[in-house]
Design an enzyme around this catalytic site. Structure first.
Site, mmCIF file in Angstrom:
data_model
loop_
_atom_site.group_PDB
_atom_site.id
_atom_site.type_symbol
_atom_site.label_atom_id
_atom_site.label_comp_id
_atom_site.label_asym_id
_atom_site.label_seq_id
_atom_site.Cartn_x
_atom_site.Cartn_y
_atom_site.Cartn_z
ATOM 1 N N GLU A 28 45.968 43.999 53.234
ATOM 2 C CA GLU A 28 45.634 43.263 54.451
ATOM 3 C C GLU A 28 46.508 43.673 55.624
ATOM 4 O O GLU A 28 46.128 43.472 56.780
ATOM 5 C CB GLU A 28 45.761 41.759 54.215
ATOM 6 N N HIS A 74 52.075 36.985 49.039
ATOM 7 C CA HIS A 74 52.089 36.804 50.499
ATOM 8 C C HIS A 74 53.218 37.568 51.174
ATOM 9 O O HIS A 74 53.633 37.234 52.294
ATOM 10 C CB HIS A 74 52.185 35.309 50.827
ATOM 11 N N ASP A 125 48.668 34.996 45.201
ATOM 12 C CA ASP A 125 49.114 35.746 46.368
ATOM 13 C C ASP A 125 50.617 35.570 46.545
ATOM 14 O O ASP A 125 51.095 34.457 46.770
ATOM 15 C CB ASP A 125 48.357 35.217 47.598
ATOM 16 N N GLU A 171 48.261 39.495 44.412
ATOM 17 C CA GLU A 171 48.066 40.059 45.737
ATOM 18 C C GLU A 171 49.393 40.258 46.462
ATOM 19 O O GLU A 171 50.251 39.389 46.438
ATOM 20 C CB GLU A 171 47.171 39.129 46.564
ATOM 21 N N HIS A 200 39.562 41.521 52.811
ATOM 22 C CA HIS A 200 40.365 40.391 53.268
ATOM 23 C C HIS A 200 39.627 39.682 54.394
ATOM 24 O O HIS A 200 39.143 40.313 55.327
ATOM 25 C CB HIS A 200 41.704 40.930 53.769
#
Length: 382
Positions: free
Chosen positions: A235, A185, A183, A209, A285
């Site tokens: 997400e 992020h 991720d 991700e 998610h």
């Protein structure tokens, strides 16, 4: 049947639960929350209650449409998260009223269980190899980790090497056949994302991700299309209208809507089915609580393109309370061989421990994202 009340509970570690009551004594539970903005979402739920009190909770599609379209300003994380939790609770009520699980009302199951993955490590992705090995020993067949710490728009090569070393350590610990999600992020900007995506290719990742924030992804489409590593995002997208261009772009391989952020079960299913038409996979998610996870599993049950489910057991955010603390029967989420069964109880398939919810709501929380800064003092994406 008529809706009589909506009550929200802010509970540790960072969650918001919602209880909807009816005049027939049937109640439903939802989890409307934006992490770090729980009180704001609770206020939005209270405002939306004007459209709900006195209405039949079984008219879910119409109530969803009114909540979304009756507001002149639509979408966004707060409104869509408030609608999401309400929608989950309405489906819970309808399933309980008919004594069937929600997935039966949505066309039935295409699967009996779904693969799950475990988060390893914390915000700063060091010493994750031991956590990865432990997760595999507990039966998980896939793990996810943060890829980097703070990264400037253009940063030094040692930051890249640190990321690669962390991923290499996890791969060495778990072997070639365990899925690894990395991720970014939203911490990585386009110049460094191009570098990291290329350098991570040899590690045969399950996915990368959120390689960049969704608002910047359009500038990275060619890189995302041309890497052999599957790209996941979503997400921080909140409706089918937010997702449609990404799905059609051909640059995204896995969508990750959050049914506690994107309008609930009703909207998440529409997003999932739209993605299926483009042969895009679904990995909902869910770093949240048990009501959110139960909602995800009801969606996973009937979505052919769902392949794995995030869940928060033992995640680094859950310092005071964990996933199983708020339900009467924790065995409903028992994991076996890296899989979790689809709950078959009425409604969402879980029974909330209301007394414990009220006890912990008396403590509440005021969780906030960490605020990071670069060496020069400027704000760094967390």
């Amino acid at each position: 049947m008529k809706i009589t009340s909506l009550t929200t509970y802010e509970v540790p570690p960072r969650w918001l639960f919602l209880k909807i009551e009816t005049d027939e004594g049937i109640t439903g539970w939802g989890e409307p929350v934006i992490e770090g903005r729980a009180a704001t979402v609770a206020a939005a739920v209270e405002e939306l209650s004007d459209y709900l009190i006195g209405q039949d909770p079984r008219n879910i599609e119409d109530l969803w449409t009114v909540m979304y379209r009756a507001g002149f300003y639509r979408g966004g994380p707060i409104t869509m998260s408030a609608i999401a939790g309400i929608d989950q609770a309405l489906w819970d009520i309808k399933g309980k009223a008919l004594n069937v699980p929600v997935h039966e009302l949505l066309g039935g199951r295409v699967r009996d269980s779904i693969r799950v993955y475990s988060w390893i490590g914390g915000d700063r992705p060091s010493e994750t190899a031991a956590a990865a090995k432990d997760a595999v020993e507990r039966g998980f067949s896939a793990v996810k980790m943060n890829g980097t710490e703070e990264l400037q728009y253009v940063d030094s090569w040692d930051k890249v090497e640190r990321c690669l070393a962390n991923v290499q350590a996890v791969r060495d610990a778990v072997g070639p056949n365990i899925g690894i999600g990395v991720d970014f992020h939203g911490r990585v900007h386009k110049p460094m994302a191009k570098v990291l995506i290329k350098e991570l290719e040899p590690y045969k990742l399950m996915f990368i991700e959120e390689p960049v924030l969704s608002e910047h992804a359009s500038s990275l489409l060619d890189v995302m299309r041309n890497t052999p590593t599957p790209i996941a995002l979503g997400e921080r997208l909140y409706s089918r209208w937010d997702f449609k261009d990404f799905i059609a772009s051909g640059a995204v391989d896995i969508i990750q809507p959050d049914p506690s952020h994107c309008g609930g079960i009703t909207e998440a299913r529409k997003i999932a089915h739209m993605a299926e038409a483009y042969d895009v996979a679904l990995a909902l998610h869910c770093p949240l609580g048990p009501i959110a996870l139960a909602s995800c599993l009801q969606i996973d049950a009937g979505c052919y393109n769902a392949f794995i489910q995030e869940q928060s057991l033992g995640i680094h955010y859950n310092e005071s309370n964990d996933l199983l603390d708020y339900i009467q029967d924790p065995s409903v989420f028992s994991y076996e061989s890296g899989m979790v069964k689809i709950p078959n109880g009425p409604g969402l398939g879980i029974e909330v421990n209301e007394d414990y919810v009220k006890e912990r709501a008396a403590t509440g929380h005021r969780w906030r994202n960490p605020v990071w800064r670069h060496a020069d003092g400027s704000f760094a994406e967390w």
